[in-house]
Design an enzyme around this catalytic site. Sequence first.
Site, PDB file in Angstrom:
ATOM      1  N   THR A   1       2.322 -15.345  -0.076  1.00 25.80           N
ATOM      2  CA  THR A   1       1.267 -15.769  -0.599  1.00 25.80           C
ATOM      3  C   THR A   1       0.954 -16.511  -1.964  1.00 25.80           C
ATOM      4  OG1 THR A   1       1.301 -13.024  -0.705  1.00 25.80           O
ATOM      5  CG2 THR A   1      -0.269 -13.478  -1.706  1.00 25.80           C
TER       6      THR A   1
ATOM      7  N   GLU B   1      -0.252   0.567   8.122  1.00 28.59           N
ATOM      8  CA  GLU B   1       1.047   0.794   7.856  1.00 28.59           C
ATOM      9  C   GLU B   1       1.386   2.939   7.711  1.00 28.59           C
ATOM     10  OE1 GLU B   1       3.755  -2.324   5.533  1.00 28.59           O
ATOM     11  OE2 GLU B   1       1.469  -3.330   5.598  1.00 28.59           O
TER      12      GLU B   1
ATOM     13  N   GLY C   1       0.464  -7.394   2.106  1.00 31.75           N
ATOM     14  CA  GLY C   1       0.012  -6.440   0.262  1.00 31.75           C
ATOM     15  C   GLY C   1      -0.065  -5.031   0.608  1.00 31.75           C
TER      16      GLY C   1
ATOM     17  N   LYS D   1       0.407 -18.369  -5.725  1.00 30.66           N
ATOM     18  CA  LYS D   1      -0.184 -17.402  -6.570  1.00 30.66           C
ATOM     19  C   LYS D   1       0.067 -18.249  -7.206  1.00 30.66           C
ATOM     20  CE  LYS D   1       3.607 -14.506  -4.818  1.00 30.66           C
ATOM     21  NZ  LYS D   1       3.866 -14.372  -3.578  1.00 30.66           N
TER      22      LYS D   1
HETATM   23  C1  LIG Z   1       8.137  -3.028   2.007  1.00 37.43           C
HETATM   24  C2  LIG Z   1       7.462  -3.027   3.144  1.00 37.43           C
HETATM   25  C3  LIG Z   1       6.902  -1.297   2.381  1.00 37.43           C
HETATM   26  C4  LIG Z   1       7.348  -3.882   3.419  1.00 37.43           C
HETATM   27  C5  LIG Z   1       6.121  -3.308   4.698  1.00 37.43           C
HETATM   28  N1  LIG Z   1       5.605  -4.747   5.365  1.00 37.43           N
HETATM   29  C6  LIG Z   1       4.995  -4.739   4.210  1.00 37.43           C
HETATM   30  N2  LIG Z   1       3.264  -4.946   4.074  1.00 37.43           N
HETATM   31  C7  LIG Z   1       2.629  -5.417   3.666  1.00 37.43           C
HETATM   32  N3  LIG Z   1       2.737  -6.527   2.994  1.00 37.43           N
HETATM   33  C8  LIG Z   1       3.859  -7.073   2.825  1.00 37.43           C
HETATM   34  C9  LIG Z   1       5.263  -6.151   3.720  1.00 37.43           C
HETATM   35  N4  LIG Z   1       6.059  -7.081   3.399  1.00 37.43           N
HETATM   36  C10 LIG Z   1       5.870  -8.009   2.853  1.00 37.43           C
HETATM   37  N5  LIG Z   1       4.693  -8.089   2.305  1.00 37.43           N
HETATM   38  C11 LIG Z   1       3.337  -8.623   1.409  1.00 37.43           C
HETATM   39  O1  LIG Z   1       4.507  -9.863   1.252  1.00 37.43           O
HETATM   40  C12 LIG Z   1       4.997  -9.864  -0.184  1.00 37.43           C
HETATM   41  C13 LIG Z   1       6.302 -11.038  -0.268  1.00 37.43           C
HETATM   42  O2  LIG Z   1       6.164 -12.377   0.180  1.00 37.43           O
HETATM   43  P1  LIG Z   1       4.951 -13.659  -0.649  1.00 37.43           P
HETATM   44  O3  LIG Z   1       5.254 -13.551  -2.227  1.00 37.43           O
HETATM   45  O4  LIG Z   1       3.797 -13.459   0.227  1.00 37.43           O
HETATM   46  O5  LIG Z   1       6.443 -14.092  -0.268  1.00 37.43           O
HETATM   47  C14 LIG Z   1       4.162  -9.176  -0.937  1.00 37.43           C
HETATM   48  O6  LIG Z   1       4.208  -8.857  -2.604  1.00 37.43           O
HETATM   49  C15 LIG Z   1       3.443  -7.835  -0.287  1.00 37.43           C
HETATM   50  O7  LIG Z   1       2.373  -8.701  -0.716  1.00 37.43           O
END
Ligand SMILES: CC(C)=CCNc1ncnc2c1ncn2[C@@H]1O[C@H](COP(=O)(O)O)[C@@H](O)[C@H]1O
Length: 392
Positions: free
Chosen positions: A119, A248, A218, A121
């Site tokens: 994402t 989800e 997210g 930022k």
């Molecule tokens: C933690 C969990 C419930 C995992 C299930 N799967 C997920 N479902 C929806 N969004 C996710 C999931 N895992 C990661 N993310 C997204 O990816 C972000 C982390 O990676 P990044 O900052 O985009 O680099 C999280 O803040 C969230 O927005």
Amino acid sequence: MQGAAAMDTDMERKVAAEKEMREWCVALPKVELHAHLNGSVRNSTLLELAKQLGDKGVIVFEDVKDVIMKDGRSLPECFKLFDLFHILTTDHDTVTRIAKEVLEDFAAENVVYLEIRTTPKNNEAKGMTKRSYMNAVIKGLKAVDVVDVVLFDSDSRTNDTLNCNPTIELDGDTKKKRIYVRLLLSIDRRETTSAALDTVNLALEMKDQGVIGIDLSGNPVVGEWETYLPALQHAKELGIPITIHCGEVANRKEIQAMLDFCPQRLGHVCCLNDAEWKKLKSSMIPVEICLTSNVMTGGAPSLELHHFADLYNAKHPLSLCTDDCGLFSTSLSNEYYLVAATFGLSKPELFQLAQEAVQFIFADENVKKSLKEVFKHAEKRLTMLSEIGVPN
Ligand SMILES: CC(C)=CCNc1ncnc2c1ncn2[C@@H]1O[C@H](COP(=O)(O)O)[C@@H](O)[C@H]1O
Ligand SMILES: [Zn+2]
């Protein structure tokens, strides 16, 4: 006594077989299509970053340590943890370091094609924009030198299939391994329509720098489909491939809308009802399967009851993925191992599963062609490794 000795031997055989299978899964070339950058950070790095911020008084290290080390978290707890990750990873150098380490970790286990999503930022206080955040990510990916990183469609090495390196080295082959890497920009469900549109426009601007698609992710209980739809529609009109976190949680209206939108791929698809399940199957939209993630966050009741089996038996297009290998303490090799151990897939079937994922990548035909060569080479080597007799 004899019985105990036989049991020991049985146990030893089982342990040896598991070890052999795990090693084979590591040696298998793999395609990773669903990995979040900040969810893939090494725990040791997170702890180190937390310690530094603790020393500066920004956070209380002991509290953070407990959260990071905790096993088994609810969905809301996971998203709280992501907020913590974001505090830990707000400066450019840290983002660069994380991107470098994450890529090294995937390469170390023979991932030959990686779509890493993140994402972009904005953080005014740190002088960070979505663009500068992405530049920091790309800097980290380019800094990797233990493998040959191919990040752009225009990279001439893509066509150099003759030189594509086998991913395992049985006979003293000392050439560097190669990994194709592409970036997906995630729209966070907390974002406004305008912020989501910025992300899509950034993806377009950065399409010559390895950015290849858009993701919607997210906290699934936050936000409304209608908020992101204009941005997703815009991406579609621009011809940017899209993948969406779908189902989800059991949000009927949203799942329906996501299936109707018909993105190039879907992630998870956990909470679908019979009608939605039927619609998914007839759509043939490839699914990114995240076994450990779904079980740990309650999207699937157990590994044994995971919907992988249903989709696999229905020959639905799918690919095994990690989602957040740091957060869930898994790896792509482990996800393949779990499929073998839980659903009884054989080595030839695992090989086929890994190979078929090439069809669902967002990169262009040249990359697909190169990857097919990689699998062809690997097939020979893996056959040598354990006489698996991979099907044609
Ligand atoms: C933690 C969990 C419930 C995992 C299930 N799967 C997920 N479902 C929806 N969004 C996710 C999931 N895992 C990661 N993310 C997204 O990816 C972000 C982390 O990676 P990044 O900052 O985009 O680099 C999280 O803040 C969230 O927005
Ligand atoms: Zn995900």
